[in-house]
Design a protein around this motif. Structure first.
Motif, PDB file in Angstrom:
ATOM      1  N   ALA A   1      -5.387   5.776   1.172  1.00 50.24           N
ATOM      2  CA  ALA A   1      -5.845   4.537   1.799  1.00 50.24           C
ATOM      3  C   ALA A   1      -7.289   4.251   1.405  1.00 50.24           C
ATOM      4  O   ALA A   1      -7.657   3.095   1.149  1.00 50.24           O
ATOM      5  CB  ALA A   1      -5.706   4.624   3.320  1.00 50.24           C
ATOM      6  N   GLU A   2      -8.093   5.289   1.311  1.00 49.37           N
ATOM      7  CA  GLU A   2      -9.497   5.114   0.929  1.00 49.37           C
ATOM      8  C   GLU A   2      -9.618   4.588  -0.505  1.00 49.37           C
ATOM      9  O   GLU A   2     -10.398   3.663  -0.766  1.00 49.37           O
ATOM     10  CB  GLU A   2     -10.241   6.445   1.060  1.00 49.37           C
ATOM     11  CG  GLU A   2     -11.720   6.330   0.788  1.00 49.37           C
ATOM     12  CD  GLU A   2     -12.453   7.646   1.005  1.00 49.37           C
ATOM     13  OE1 GLU A   2     -13.507   7.802   0.379  1.00 49.37           O
ATOM     14  OE2 GLU A   2     -11.987   8.494   1.791  1.00 49.37           O
TER      15      GLU A   2
ATOM     16  N   GLY B   1      -9.743  -2.651  -3.041  1.00 46.70           N
ATOM     17  CA  GLY B   1      -9.836  -3.901  -2.293  1.00 46.70           C
ATOM     18  C   GLY B   1     -11.253  -4.425  -2.276  1.00 46.70           C
ATOM     19  O   GLY B   1     -11.489  -5.627  -2.433  1.00 46.70           O
TER      20      GLY B   1
ATOM     21  N   GLY C   1      -8.303   0.573   7.651  1.00 45.16           N
ATOM     22  CA  GLY C   1      -7.945   1.697   6.784  1.00 45.16           C
ATOM     23  C   GLY C   1      -6.681   2.430   7.208  1.00 45.16           C
ATOM     24  O   GLY C   1      -6.193   3.289   6.475  1.00 45.16           O
TER      25      GLY C   1
ATOM     26  N   ARG D   1      -8.695   0.968  -0.484  1.00 45.55           N
ATOM     27  CA  ARG D   1      -9.751   0.137   0.095  1.00 45.55           C
ATOM     28  C   ARG D   1     -10.902  -0.043  -0.894  1.00 45.55           C
ATOM     29  O   ARG D   1     -11.531  -1.095  -0.940  1.00 45.55           O
ATOM     30  CB  ARG D   1     -10.275   0.724   1.404  1.00 45.55           C
ATOM     31  CG  ARG D   1      -9.276   0.743   2.562  1.00 45.55           C
ATOM     32  CD  ARG D   1      -8.634  -0.603   2.775  1.00 45.55           C
ATOM     33  NE  ARG D   1      -7.612  -0.666   3.783  1.00 45.55           N
ATOM     34  CZ  ARG D   1      -6.385  -0.136   3.698  1.00 45.55           C
ATOM     35  NH1 ARG D   1      -6.020   0.573   2.669  1.00 45.55           N
ATOM     36  NH2 ARG D   1      -5.504  -0.319   4.660  1.00 45.55           N
ATOM     37  N   GLU D   2     -11.184   0.981  -1.693  1.00 51.58           N
ATOM     38  CA  GLU D   2     -12.210   0.842  -2.740  1.00 51.58           C
ATOM     39  C   GLU D   2     -11.786  -0.229  -3.739  1.00 51.58           C
ATOM     40  O   GLU D   2     -12.613  -1.053  -4.168  1.00 51.58           O
ATOM     41  CB  GLU D   2     -12.429   2.172  -3.456  1.00 51.58           C
ATOM     42  CG  GLU D   2     -13.132   3.215  -2.613  1.00 51.58           C
ATOM     43  CD  GLU D   2     -13.128   4.607  -3.235  1.00 51.58           C
ATOM     44  OE1 GLU D   2     -12.692   4.759  -4.398  1.00 51.58           O
ATOM     45  OE2 GLU D   2     -13.549   5.546  -2.542  1.00 51.58           O
TER      46      GLU D   2
ATOM     47  N   GLU E   1       0.842  -1.192   0.000  1.00 52.27           N
ATOM     48  CA  GLU E   1       0.000   0.000   0.000  1.00 52.27           C
ATOM     49  C   GLU E   1       0.884   1.251   0.000  1.00 52.27           C
ATOM     50  O   GLU E   1       0.685   2.183  -0.790  1.00 52.27           O
ATOM     51  CB  GLU E   1      -0.907  -0.024   1.230  1.00 52.27           C
ATOM     52  CG  GLU E   1      -1.806   1.160   1.379  1.00 52.27           C
ATOM     53  CD  GLU E   1      -2.713   1.054   2.600  1.00 52.27           C
ATOM     54  OE1 GLU E   1      -3.393   2.060   2.872  1.00 52.27           O
ATOM     55  OE2 GLU E   1      -2.761   0.007   3.273  1.00 52.27           O
TER      56      GLU E   1
ATOM     57  N   TRP F   1      -6.835  -6.706   6.052  1.00 48.13           N
ATOM     58  CA  TRP F   1      -6.218  -5.466   5.568  1.00 48.13           C
ATOM     59  C   TRP F   1      -7.310  -4.485   5.135  1.00 48.13           C
ATOM     60  O   TRP F   1      -7.255  -3.305   5.460  1.00 48.13           O
ATOM     61  CB  TRP F   1      -5.263  -5.765   4.408  1.00 48.13           C
ATOM     62  CG  TRP F   1      -4.865  -4.538   3.660  1.00 48.13           C
ATOM     63  CD1 TRP F   1      -3.878  -3.658   3.998  1.00 48.13           C
ATOM     64  CD2 TRP F   1      -5.471  -4.022   2.473  1.00 48.13           C
ATOM     65  NE1 TRP F   1      -3.835  -2.630   3.092  1.00 48.13           N
ATOM     66  CE2 TRP F   1      -4.804  -2.837   2.146  1.00 48.13           C
ATOM     67  CE3 TRP F   1      -6.514  -4.462   1.652  1.00 48.13           C
ATOM     68  CZ2 TRP F   1      -5.135  -2.082   1.033  1.00 48.13           C
ATOM     69  CZ3 TRP F   1      -6.850  -3.702   0.552  1.00 48.13           C
ATOM     70  CH2 TRP F   1      -6.173  -2.531   0.250  1.00 48.13           C
ATOM     71  N   GLN F   2      -8.283  -4.986   4.400  1.00 49.29           N
ATOM     72  CA  GLN F   2      -9.375  -4.163   3.877  1.00 49.29           C
ATOM     73  C   GLN F   2     -10.122  -3.456   5.020  1.00 49.29           C
ATOM     74  O   GLN F   2     -10.502  -2.300   4.899  1.00 49.29           O
ATOM     75  CB  GLN F   2     -10.346  -5.057   3.087  1.00 49.29           C
ATOM     76  CG  GLN F   2     -11.621  -4.411   2.634  1.00 49.29           C
ATOM     77  CD  GLN F   2     -11.412  -3.426   1.515  1.00 49.29           C
ATOM     78  OE1 GLN F   2     -10.408  -3.457   0.848  1.00 49.29           O
ATOM     79  NE2 GLN F   2     -12.351  -2.532   1.327  1.00 49.29           N
TER      80      GLN F   2
END
Length: 180
Positions: A161-162, A168, A148, A165-166, A106, A144-145
């Motif tokens: 990070a957002e 992910g 955040g 995550r999207e 990441e 992990w998902q």
């Protein structure tokens, strides 16, 4: 100082040189020897992206990603090319080192790679490659998902990070669709 110019631990240079010296025609040929060198060099008092890091799993994951991957190439391609090395450096069945690797990847995508937007947008392909090569399990990716802030110690911005995550979530939706 830009992220790509942030001070790094000198041990990364040793690992990077080792990878370069043992790569022939794009194929890395010394996975066990790399792991032994990584173990010998250790992870104590490491400089990671300009700051001190004391978490051995995070340091180890960062050292591996920095030594093994090309910041000018797609991260998913690097995972496909170096999957055996990544897998050897993450103990099988251990969630914490797997999550540390995802956090390091990441940070690599958000702070190190030359084309950050391309890496962020293609992170679902990176997760798919990690899953397909059994480097990261579905449970590890889900953990992990759900976190955040897993790469906050690496200085990953919340907005990056957002986005990751999207991506992910898109990968996990793809995975769930295949299970139905």
């Amino acid at each position: 100082m830009s992220d790509s110019e942030a001070e790094e631990d000198a041990r990364i240079d040793q690992l990077f040189a080792f990878v370069a010296d043992h790569t022939k025609d794009g194929e890395f040929t010394a996975v066990p020897e790399f792991v032994a060198l990584l173990d010998k060099l250790g992870t104590e008092d490491a400089i990671v992206l300009g700051g001190m890091c004391f978490d051995p799993a995070l340091v180890r994951a960062h050292f591996v990603t920095m030594a093994a991957l090309d910041p000018g190439s797609a991260l998913s391609e690097g995972v496909n090319q170096r999957h055996a090395l990544l897998k050897a450096c993450v103990p099988t069945g251990e969630e914490s080192p797997g999550r540390a690797l995802l956090a390091a990847l990441e940070a690599y995508a958000a702070r190190v790679c030359e084309d950050k937007q391309v890496q962020l947008e293609g992170f679902d392909a990176t997760l798919k490659a990690l899953w397909e090569w059994d480097v990261a399990s579905e449970d590890t990716i889900r953990a992990w998902q759900a976190d955040g802030k897993s790469a906050a110690q690496f200085g990953v911005k919340p907005e990056d990070a957002e986005v990751l995550r999207e991506k992910g979530a898109a990968f996990l939706e793809w995975l769930e669709a295949g299970e139905e």
